[in-house]
Scaffold this active site. Sequence first.
Site, mmCIF file in Angstrom:
data_model
loop_
_atom_site.group_PDB
_atom_site.id
_atom_site.type_symbol
_atom_site.label_atom_id
_atom_site.label_comp_id
_atom_site.label_asym_id
_atom_site.label_seq_id
_atom_site.Cartn_x
_atom_site.Cartn_y
_atom_site.Cartn_z
ATOM 1 N N PRO A 82 -11.608 -21.592 -22.246
ATOM 2 C CA PRO A 82 -12.574 -21.289 -23.297
ATOM 3 C C PRO A 82 -13.743 -22.263 -23.166
ATOM 4 O O PRO A 82 -13.544 -23.418 -22.777
ATOM 5 C CB PRO A 82 -11.819 -21.556 -24.606
ATOM 6 C CG PRO A 82 -10.543 -22.232 -24.235
ATOM 7 C CD PRO A 82 -10.464 -22.371 -22.750
ATOM 8 N N THR A 83 -14.939 -21.809 -23.470
ATOM 9 C CA THR A 83 -16.074 -22.719 -23.376
ATOM 10 C C THR A 83 -17.111 -22.332 -24.416
ATOM 11 O O THR A 83 -17.084 -21.223 -24.938
ATOM 12 C CB THR A 83 -16.670 -22.703 -21.952
ATOM 13 O OG1 THR A 83 -17.627 -23.759 -21.829
ATOM 14 C CG2 THR A 83 -17.336 -21.368 -21.635
ATOM 15 N N ASP A 90 -17.346 -18.724 -26.080
ATOM 16 C CA ASP A 90 -17.121 -18.598 -27.521
ATOM 17 C C ASP A 90 -18.448 -18.221 -28.187
ATOM 18 O O ASP A 90 -19.151 -19.068 -28.728
ATOM 19 C CB ASP A 90 -16.591 -19.937 -28.050
ATOM 20 C CG ASP A 90 -16.308 -19.908 -29.546
ATOM 21 O OD1 ASP A 90 -16.634 -18.908 -30.204
ATOM 22 O OD2 ASP A 90 -15.762 -20.903 -30.044
ATOM 23 N N ARG A 109 -9.593 -24.696 -31.674
ATOM 24 C CA ARG A 109 -10.687 -24.461 -30.739
ATOM 25 C C ARG A 109 -10.188 -23.669 -29.543
ATOM 26 O O ARG A 109 -9.225 -24.047 -28.900
ATOM 27 C CB ARG A 109 -11.237 -25.813 -30.273
ATOM 28 C CG ARG A 109 -11.965 -26.564 -31.368
ATOM 29 C CD ARG A 109 -12.271 -27.975 -30.930
ATOM 30 N NE ARG A 109 -11.085 -28.798 -31.024
ATOM 31 C CZ ARG A 109 -10.851 -29.654 -32.010
ATOM 32 N NH1 ARG A 109 -11.733 -29.802 -32.968
ATOM 33 N NH2 ARG A 109 -9.741 -30.360 -32.033
ATOM 34 N N ASP A 113 -12.395 -27.083 -20.643
ATOM 35 C CA ASP A 113 -13.494 -27.445 -19.742
ATOM 36 C C ASP A 113 -13.773 -28.945 -19.677
ATOM 37 O O ASP A 113 -14.521 -29.392 -18.804
ATOM 38 C CB ASP A 113 -14.776 -26.655 -20.080
ATOM 39 C CG ASP A 113 -15.275 -26.852 -21.505
ATOM 40 O OD1 ASP A 113 -14.719 -27.705 -22.240
ATOM 41 O OD2 ASP A 113 -16.227 -26.148 -21.897
ATOM 42 N N ASP A 114 -13.196 -29.732 -20.588
ATOM 43 C CA ASP A 114 -13.550 -31.152 -20.616
ATOM 44 C C ASP A 114 -12.477 -32.069 -20.030
ATOM 45 O O ASP A 114 -12.681 -33.276 -19.937
ATOM 46 C CB ASP A 114 -13.866 -31.588 -22.054
ATOM 47 C CG ASP A 114 -12.736 -31.295 -23.023
ATOM 48 O OD1 ASP A 114 -11.858 -30.461 -22.701
ATOM 49 O OD2 ASP A 114 -12.726 -31.892 -24.104
ATOM 50 N N GLU A 121 0.162 -24.890 -29.165
ATOM 51 C CA GLU A 121 0.931 -24.845 -27.919
ATOM 52 C C GLU A 121 2.395 -24.516 -28.199
ATOM 53 O O GLU A 121 2.969 -23.618 -27.593
ATOM 54 C CB GLU A 121 0.842 -26.191 -27.179
ATOM 55 C CG GLU A 121 -0.546 -26.575 -26.702
ATOM 56 C CD GLU A 121 -1.383 -27.320 -27.736
ATOM 57 O OE1 GLU A 121 -0.993 -27.343 -28.930
ATOM 58 O OE2 GLU A 121 -2.433 -27.870 -27.350
ATOM 59 N N HIS A 128 -6.354 -35.676 -20.609
ATOM 60 C CA HIS A 128 -7.028 -35.047 -21.749
ATOM 61 C C HIS A 128 -8.270 -35.871 -22.105
ATOM 62 O O HIS A 128 -8.339 -36.504 -23.158
ATOM 63 C CB HIS A 128 -6.045 -34.954 -22.924
ATOM 64 C CG HIS A 128 -6.591 -34.245 -24.105
ATOM 65 N ND1 HIS A 128 -6.935 -34.882 -25.279
ATOM 66 C CD2 HIS A 128 -6.882 -32.938 -24.302
ATOM 67 C CE1 HIS A 128 -7.393 -33.997 -26.147
ATOM 68 N NE2 HIS A 128 -7.369 -32.815 -25.574
ATOM 69 N N ARG A 165 -12.162 -36.512 -23.178
ATOM 70 C CA ARG A 165 -13.105 -35.843 -24.079
ATOM 71 C C ARG A 165 -14.476 -36.473 -23.876
ATOM 72 O O ARG A 165 -14.599 -37.692 -23.784
ATOM 73 C CB ARG A 165 -12.658 -35.988 -25.528
ATOM 74 C CG ARG A 165 -11.262 -35.427 -25.747
ATOM 75 C CD ARG A 165 -10.871 -35.441 -27.193
ATOM 76 N NE ARG A 165 -11.556 -34.371 -27.919
ATOM 77 C CZ ARG A 165 -11.520 -34.256 -29.234
ATOM 78 N NH1 ARG A 165 -10.873 -35.120 -29.956
ATOM 79 N NH2 ARG A 165 -12.151 -33.267 -29.825
HETATM 80 C C1 UGA Z 1 -7.021 -30.179 -28.122
HETATM 81 C C2 UGA Z 1 -6.221 -29.405 -27.077
HETATM 82 O O1 UGA Z 1 -6.315 -30.077 -25.811
HETATM 83 C C3 UGA Z 1 -6.816 -27.992 -26.966
HETATM 84 O O2 UGA Z 1 -6.184 -27.284 -25.914
HETATM 85 C C4 UGA Z 1 -6.652 -27.293 -28.298
HETATM 86 O O3 UGA Z 1 -7.228 -26.002 -28.250
HETATM 87 C C5 UGA Z 1 -7.387 -28.104 -29.338
HETATM 88 O O4 UGA Z 1 -6.963 -29.472 -29.366
HETATM 89 C C6 UGA Z 1 -7.168 -27.495 -30.717
HETATM 90 O O5 UGA Z 1 -5.999 -27.223 -31.058
HETATM 91 O O6 UGA Z 1 -8.131 -27.281 -31.446
HETATM 92 P P1 UGA Z 1 -9.633 -30.932 -27.964
HETATM 93 O O7 UGA Z 1 -10.076 -31.843 -26.872
HETATM 94 O O8 UGA Z 1 -9.502 -31.500 -29.338
HETATM 95 O O9 UGA Z 1 -8.311 -30.219 -27.539
HETATM 96 O O10 UGA Z 1 -10.565 -29.625 -28.052
HETATM 97 P P2 UGA Z 1 -11.839 -29.222 -27.211
HETATM 98 O O11 UGA Z 1 -11.762 -29.715 -25.812
HETATM 99 O O12 UGA Z 1 -13.052 -29.546 -28.011
HETATM 100 O O13 UGA Z 1 -11.695 -27.609 -27.162
HETATM 101 C C7 UGA Z 1 -10.692 -26.981 -26.407
HETATM 102 C C8 UGA Z 1 -11.344 -25.871 -25.554
HETATM 103 O O14 UGA Z 1 -11.943 -24.904 -26.413
HETATM 104 C C9 UGA Z 1 -12.437 -26.380 -24.623
HETATM 105 O O15 UGA Z 1 -12.369 -25.709 -23.391
HETATM 106 C C10 UGA Z 1 -13.712 -26.044 -25.368
HETATM 107 O O16 UGA Z 1 -14.820 -25.780 -24.527
HETATM 108 C C11 UGA Z 1 -13.319 -24.785 -26.136
HETATM 109 N N1 UGA Z 1 -14.022 -24.627 -27.430
HETATM 110 C C12 UGA Z 1 -14.162 -25.673 -28.280
HETATM 111 C C13 UGA Z 1 -14.550 -23.395 -27.761
HETATM 112 O O17 UGA Z 1 -14.437 -22.428 -26.996
HETATM 113 N N2 UGA Z 1 -15.212 -23.261 -28.976
HETATM 114 C C14 UGA Z 1 -15.369 -24.304 -29.836
HETATM 115 O O18 UGA Z 1 -16.010 -24.128 -30.909
HETATM 116 C C15 UGA Z 1 -14.831 -25.543 -29.479
HETATM 117 MN MN MN Z 2 -10.784 -31.295 -24.971
#
Ligand code: UGA
Ligand code: MN
Length: 233
Positions: free
Chosen positions: A8-9, A39, A74, A103-104, A189, A216, A218
Site C-alpha cells: 500500500p502506498t 491509497d 494504514r 513502502d518504508d 496481522e 520496520h 519509519r
Molecule cells: C505498522 C505496520 O508495520 C503496518 O503493516 C500496519 O499496517 C500499520 O502499523 C497499522 O496497523 O496501521 P506503520 O509503520 O505504523 O506500520 O505504518 P505505515 O508505514 O505508515 O503504513 C503502512 C503502509 O500503509 C505503508 O506502505 C504506507 O505507505 C501505507 N499507507 C499509510 C497508506 O496506504 N495510507 C495511509 O494513509 C498511510
Molecule cells: Mn511503516
Amino acid sequence: PIIFIITPTYYRLVQKAELTRMANTLRLVKQLHWIIVEDFEVINLKTQEFFQSTGVSFTYFAQSKRSETNNHHRGADQRNAALDWIMVNHNPSMPAVIYFADDDNAYSLEIFQQMRYTKKLSMWPVGLSGGRTYETPILKDGKVIKFLAWKAEKRKFPIDMAGFALNANVLWTYKPMRFSTDADPGMLETKLLERCCTWAEIEPLADNCTKILVWHTRTEKPKVRMFDNVLEV
Ligand code: UGA
Ligand code: MN
C-alpha cells in the site's frame, strides 16, 4: 514459485524516495510481481511511469479508504484490494507466495529467497518493531513456542506485517482471507493469520529466527519550509 509483493502506498513528500529505494531492492529479485495500491481515488500517472522505468514486473491501481472507521489501520483496504486482484488474476494451480511489504521498511535480498518456498506460513524476526530492537518468534526444537513482541499475551500471532509470508493457496482454502478493518489497533496481522493458521504450521526462516533480515524502519516527515513546485519529488 512467484512472489507477490503487496505494497500500500500514499502520496506524501517522501513517497517517491521510498518507492525508489524499494524498487532498487525488488529489481534484484527474480520471479516477483509487485502489486502497488495507491491509497486514493485514482492512480498517479507519474508514479506509474516511474514503476515502468524500474523494469520490475508490477501492477499499480488505486483503492481509496473504504470507511473512516479504519483510520488506525494504514493500508488495510489497499491490501484487501490486492488480495482480490490475486484471486482474479492468478491461477491457483501455479505456486505462489504473498508478502505484505510496506513502502518504508528495509528488506534484505535473502529474505525473498527464503520466503519463496513457504508451504503455508513462514515467519522471521523484524528489527526495530513493536518498541523493541526486534520482535521474533521464539523456537524450541524448530517449533514456535512463544513470541518476544508487543502485546504477545493478547495477540495469537504477535508479529509485524513485515515478518511473515503466506502461500497464496490459503486465499482459496480459507475464503475470505481479508484484513478486518474494524479490528483494534495492532490486531491487523494476528486477525488475518488466525483465519488460516496455527502455531504448529509456522515455518521459521532466517536461520531459525536468529537473523534480522527485515527492519520496520519509519521515515521522518521532512521539515520543508519552501515548496518549489517545478520538479516532481
Ligand atoms: C505498522 C505496520 O508495520 C503496518 O503493516 C500496519 O499496517 C500499520 O502499523 C497499522 O496497523 O496501521 P506503520 O509503520 O505504523 O506500520 O505504518 P505505515 O508505514 O505508515 O503504513 C503502512 C503502509 O500503509 C505503508 O506502505 C504506507 O505507505 C501505507 N499507507 C499509510 C497508506 O496506504 N495510507 C495511509 O494513509 C498511510
Ligand atoms: Mn511503516
